[in-house]
Design an enzyme around this catalytic site. Sequence first.
Site, PDB file in Angstrom:
ATOM      1  N   TYR A  53      47.834 -23.253  69.807  1.00 49.44           N
ATOM      2  CA  TYR A  53      46.448 -23.017  70.209  1.00 49.44           C
ATOM      3  C   TYR A  53      46.332 -21.630  70.837  1.00 49.44           C
ATOM      4  CZ  TYR A  53      41.790 -24.381  71.894  1.00 49.44           C
ATOM      5  OH  TYR A  53      40.435 -24.463  72.108  1.00 49.44           O
ATOM      6  N   ASN A 125      31.758 -29.408  71.390  1.00 53.46           N
ATOM      7  CA  ASN A 125      31.110 -29.488  70.081  1.00 53.46           C
ATOM      8  C   ASN A 125      29.649 -29.021  70.077  1.00 53.46           C
ATOM      9  OD1 ASN A 125      33.444 -30.499  68.794  1.00 53.46           O
ATOM     10  ND2 ASN A 125      33.000 -32.553  69.556  1.00 53.46           N
ATOM     11  N   ASN A 151      30.731 -34.357  58.592  1.00 50.18           N
ATOM     12  CA  ASN A 151      30.788 -35.631  59.314  1.00 50.18           C
ATOM     13  C   ASN A 151      31.464 -35.510  60.672  1.00 50.18           C
ATOM     14  OD1 ASN A 151      30.453 -38.533  59.532  1.00 50.18           O
ATOM     15  ND2 ASN A 151      32.662 -38.688  59.217  1.00 50.18           N
ATOM     16  N   ALA A 153      32.070 -34.118  64.605  1.00 49.02           N
ATOM     17  CA  ALA A 153      31.129 -34.012  65.721  1.00 49.02           C
ATOM     18  C   ALA A 153      30.393 -32.678  65.687  1.00 49.02           C
ATOM     19  CB  ALA A 153      31.861 -34.196  67.038  1.00 49.02           C
ATOM     20  N   VAL A 154      31.108 -31.581  65.407  1.00 50.59           N
ATOM     21  CA  VAL A 154      30.433 -30.289  65.299  1.00 50.59           C
ATOM     22  C   VAL A 154      29.414 -30.329  64.167  1.00 50.59           C
ATOM     23  CG1 VAL A 154      30.717 -27.848  64.730  1.00 50.59           C
ATOM     24  CG2 VAL A 154      32.297 -28.933  66.315  1.00 50.59           C
ATOM     25  N   ARG A 174      33.564 -35.725  52.333  1.00 48.15           N
ATOM     26  CA  ARG A 174      34.639 -36.121  51.425  1.00 48.15           C
ATOM     27  C   ARG A 174      34.475 -37.524  50.865  1.00 48.15           C
ATOM     28  NH1 ARG A 174      39.961 -35.060  54.827  1.00 48.15           N
ATOM     29  NH2 ARG A 174      38.612 -35.929  56.443  1.00 48.15           N
ATOM     30  N   TYR A 238      35.533 -21.813  62.205  1.00 52.03           N
ATOM     31  CA  TYR A 238      35.600 -22.253  63.597  1.00 52.03           C
ATOM     32  C   TYR A 238      36.679 -23.309  63.834  1.00 52.03           C
ATOM     33  CZ  TYR A 238      33.069 -26.478  62.171  1.00 52.03           C
ATOM     34  OH  TYR A 238      32.715 -27.652  61.572  1.00 52.03           O
ATOM     35  N   PHE A 263      35.157 -17.917  65.031  1.00 55.47           N
ATOM     36  CA  PHE A 263      34.526 -18.352  66.279  1.00 55.47           C
ATOM     37  C   PHE A 263      35.491 -19.219  67.058  1.00 55.47           C
ATOM     38  CE2 PHE A 263      32.478 -21.595  68.826  1.00 55.47           C
ATOM     39  CZ  PHE A 263      31.583 -20.864  69.580  1.00 55.47           C
TER      40      PHE A 263
END
Length: 322
Positions: A53, A125, A151, A153-154, A174, A238, A263
């Site tokens: 990360y 999100n 689908n 959350a973002v 998908r 993102y 982003f």
Amino acid sequence: MHAVQLTAYGDPIEGLKYVDILEPEAPGPNQVLIGVEFSPLNPNDLLLAQGIYGVRPAIPTVIGNEGVGRVLAVGAGVEKVKVGDRVLAPLSSFTWRERMIVPAKGLFALPADADPQQLAMLAINPPTAALLLSEYVELKPGEWVVQNSANSAVGRWVIAFAKTRGLKTVNIVRRPELVPELHAIGGDVVVVDSPNVSKEIKAAVGQAELRLALDGVSGPATGVLASTLSPHGTLVSYAAMSLAPMSLSPLEVIFKPLTVRGFWLGHPESAAKSAPAVAQAAEMIASGPVRIPIAATYPLSSIKDAVAHAQRGGKILLDVAN
């Protein structure tokens, strides 16, 4: 008190441990003691545990990038929140622990009647979705934006914020069973990923321009978005749910030409702009138009089961207060 610590980078199931740690001291001036209620187990938490990360804290360390809790005590000088208020923990303040001291700056009382599980997912999100729609292309009401990972959350927040701004969304999913579900929450066009999905999208929007594409998947999915964009369009990456390298034709970039941007809410310039979107999203949760599906909740003591479930898919919450 109980917490989850990251003890080694690599496999999150091996590296994350349920432990006892010291209780926090009383809050000092301009500080607040929070009793954490719920915290999501997000993909970025797993990336952090894997050591890939954008931040890499010294271990052992508690992790957890967002969460919600009750104010248990306040220090001198705190005026905007009081004991009993439900508040968001500051972004990336490591929430997988029962109690924590946080700065009072930026805290505000959340709607009292809103679902705390939904509120726990506010810090990442919603502002990500809001800023994706505003920071790269100046879209006008009636214009289109195309996204994969619709689908997620973002993706659902992109649909919600787009509606408030008069924008239209093309949403790639998908699984066919998601099509009516995303239509029901406001998705204007919902298509199932396939070799012909670019042609389907172009047919659906007709002569309208597609100037903004949002990529949360990476891999070949990036190329699909690029192929749908109009000349001089912008593609914003993102997330990378596939963890595959971005794959897109250089001819799209050269001849259209396209702009490719990245982003991350962790960049200071992004985080500084997130507060209005968080506040708006809290009211949207309280009033009902947005509800993110939750696959399961787990206590901190079941962190390994929670991680295994998250790796299979679905939105997972840690019930920190249990």
